[in-house]
Scaffold this motif. Sequence first.
Motif, PDB file in Angstrom:
ATOM      1  N   GLY A  21       0.820  -1.087  -0.069  1.00  0.00           N
ATOM      2  CA  GLY A  21       0.109  -0.063  -0.003  1.00  0.00           C
ATOM      3  C   GLY A  21       0.830   1.211   0.206  1.00  0.00           C
ATOM      4  N   ASP A  22       0.778   1.920   1.225  1.00  0.00           N
ATOM      5  CA  ASP A  22       1.699   3.071   1.239  1.00  0.00           C
ATOM      6  C   ASP A  22       3.216   3.087   1.272  1.00  0.00           C
ATOM      7  N   TYR A  23       3.624   1.973   1.732  1.00  0.00           N
ATOM      8  CA  TYR A  23       5.161   2.031   1.865  1.00  0.00           C
ATOM      9  C   TYR A  23       5.679   1.557   0.613  1.00  0.00           C
ATOM     10  N   THR A  24       7.089   2.226   0.383  1.00  0.00           N
ATOM     11  CA  THR A  24       7.950   1.957  -0.716  1.00  0.00           C
ATOM     12  C   THR A  24       9.249   1.712  -0.327  1.00  0.00           C
ATOM     13  N   PHE A  25      10.025   0.611  -0.921  1.00  0.00           N
ATOM     14  CA  PHE A  25      11.405   0.120  -0.658  1.00  0.00           C
ATOM     15  C   PHE A  25      12.314   0.068  -1.986  1.00  0.00           C
ATOM     16  N   ALA A  26      12.797   1.134  -1.992  1.00  0.00           N
ATOM     17  CA  ALA A  26      14.015   0.739  -3.082  1.00  0.00           C
ATOM     18  C   ALA A  26      15.393   0.401  -2.801  1.00  0.00           C
ATOM     19  N   THR A  27      15.782  -0.687  -3.391  1.00  0.00           N
ATOM     20  CA  THR A  27      17.133  -1.101  -3.118  1.00  0.00           C
ATOM     21  C   THR A  27      18.349  -1.187  -4.147  1.00  0.00           C
ATOM     22  N   ILE A  28      19.445  -1.213  -3.813  1.00  0.00           N
ATOM     23  CA  ILE A  28      20.419  -1.709  -4.821  1.00  0.00           C
ATOM     24  C   ILE A  28      20.145  -3.153  -5.189  1.00  0.00           C
ATOM     25  N   PRO A  29      20.676  -3.655  -6.244  1.00  0.00           N
ATOM     26  CA  PRO A  29      20.297  -5.332  -6.650  1.00  0.00           C
ATOM     27  C   PRO A  29      21.150  -6.073  -5.548  1.00  0.00           C
ATOM     28  N   SER A  30      20.228  -6.936  -5.273  1.00  0.00           N
ATOM     29  CA  SER A  30      20.727  -8.075  -4.470  1.00  0.00           C
ATOM     30  C   SER A  30      21.887  -8.712  -4.925  1.00  0.00           C
ATOM     31  N   TYR A  31      22.793  -9.405  -4.089  1.00  0.00           N
ATOM     32  CA  TYR A  31      23.981  -9.867  -4.173  1.00  0.00           C
ATOM     33  C   TYR A  31      25.191  -8.958  -4.915  1.00  0.00           C
ATOM     34  N   THR A  32      24.888  -7.378  -4.503  1.00  0.00           N
ATOM     35  CA  THR A  32      26.003  -6.622  -4.978  1.00  0.00           C
ATOM     36  C   THR A  32      27.059  -6.607  -4.038  1.00  0.00           C
ATOM     37  N   LYS A  33      28.181  -6.503  -4.280  1.00  0.00           N
ATOM     38  CA  LYS A  33      29.298  -6.498  -3.341  1.00  0.00           C
ATOM     39  C   LYS A  33      29.348  -4.971  -2.707  1.00  0.00           C
ATOM     40  N   VAL A  34      29.238  -4.901  -1.568  1.00  0.00           N
ATOM     41  CA  VAL A  34      29.456  -3.862  -0.615  1.00  0.00           C
ATOM     42  C   VAL A  34      30.324  -3.230   0.441  1.00  0.00           C
ATOM     43  N   PHE A  35      30.618  -2.071   0.555  1.00  0.00           N
ATOM     44  CA  PHE A  35      31.350  -1.653   1.654  1.00  0.00           C
ATOM     45  C   PHE A  35      30.922  -1.285   2.792  1.00  0.00           C
ATOM     46  N   SER A  36      31.398  -0.996   3.972  1.00  0.00           N
ATOM     47  CA  SER A  36      30.766  -0.329   5.056  1.00  0.00           C
ATOM     48  C   SER A  36      30.538   0.907   4.978  1.00  0.00           C
ATOM     49  N   GLY A  37      29.215   1.366   5.017  1.00  0.00           N
ATOM     50  CA  GLY A  37      28.729   2.816   4.720  1.00  0.00           C
ATOM     51  C   GLY A  37      28.098   3.032   3.737  1.00  0.00           C
ATOM     52  N   ASP A  38      28.048   1.916   2.898  1.00  0.00           N
ATOM     53  CA  ASP A  38      27.171   2.068   1.419  1.00  0.00           C
ATOM     54  C   ASP A  38      25.794   2.153   1.728  1.00  0.00           C
ATOM     55  N   ASN A  39      25.033   2.982   0.679  1.00  0.00           N
ATOM     56  CA  ASN A  39      23.573   3.071   0.934  1.00  0.00           C
ATOM     57  C   ASN A  39      23.102   1.593   0.287  1.00  0.00           C
TER      58      ASN A  39
END
Length: 330
Positions: free
Chosen positions: A116-134
Motif C-alpha cells: 500500500g503506502d510503503y515503498t522500498f528501493a534497493t540496490i541489486p541483491s548480491y551486490t558487493k558492498v562496503f561499510s557505509g554504502d547505501n
Amino acid sequence: MLRKVKVEEAIGKPLFHDLTGIMADGFKGVVFKRGHIVEESDIEKLKNIGKENLFVGELDYGFVHEEDAIKEVADDLIGENICYKDPSEGKITFKANSDGIFVTNRKGLFELNNEGDYTFATIPSYTKVFSGDNLVGGRIVPLFTKREEVENIKRIGQRYRPIFEVKKFHKLRVGIIITGNEIYTARIDDLFEPVIREKLSFYDHEILGIEKCPDDMNYIKNVAKGYLERKADLIVFSGGMSVDPDDITPTIIKDMSDKLIIQGIPVQPGNMLTVGIKDKTYLVGVPGASIHSKFTSFDIFLPRFFAKLDLKKEDFTELGEGGLLAGRKC
C-alpha cells in the motif's frame, strides 16, 4: 486534528513534518525540521521555498506520521550488518556497517511494495558492498498512514525476516587446478593463473596451490582430493570445460561432488560454469571465457562463494533475464 493554515497563522506552532528546499546555490535538503516552532522571522524563508500554507495540529487516533511509520518497521526488516539513523524528510536509509554482499529476500520485498503506502528501493541483491554504502531507501508515499498499514508491514517483515542483510566475506582457503595437456607440457603458456590471482586479490584468501594437470581424470581427482584433505573452502578448475572429447572437468566435478548444483547456466560469457559441493567445499569449473572477458558468470558468483552463501540451482537459473553480459556495465 490536522489542519492547513496560512504560514502567518502558523507562528508559534510546531511544524508537522520536515520542509525541503531547493536553493539557488544548488542545495537541496531540509530547511526546517519537524517540530520546529514557526517564528515571524521564518515567514519570508518559508515563502521563498514555496510554502504559502502549512499543516499544524495532530493526527487523529489510528493514523501514524510518515517518519514514525517508517522507523517503527525498520527493525523488523533488517538482519545482520545493517544500520540506520532516524528518518529525514520522511525517508529512512539502511546502510552497510560491514564489507560483504547485500542480500534481499525478493519475495518479501515484493510484498512490502505491494502492500500500500510503503515503498522500498534497493540496490541489486548480491551486490558487493562496503561499510557505509547505501543499501535501501524506504518511505511511505503520503504524509501519514493508517496504524493497520504499519502493522501489516511489520507482519511481512517478521514473516520473511531478514528481508535485507549483508553477509560478511570470509577468508577462504583456495586450491587452483589448471588442466590441459597443452598447458601441462608447456606447449603453450598458461593465461589463467594471472587472471584468477587478480580476481582473488579483492578478497581475503590463502592459495593452497596452483597445480597444472594433464587431461587425465585420475590425476586431476588426486590433486583435488589433496586440496580437500587440506581443508580447502573453494577449488577452482580451469580448462576442459567445453564439449570436446578431451574436456573432462565437468565430469570430474560431478563425480567428486556430494551434489552437482549446476552444469551450464543462462549467462554469456560464461555459459559453461559448473558448480558442485563436497561437504562444505565448492568445486567450481570456470569457463575459458574468463581469460579474455573481464566479467563473466564466475565473477557474478565469486562474491557469493566468499560470503559462504548456501547456493541452489535457482540462484543460477534465475539469471537468464540480464544474463547477456556483453556491453553491460558491471
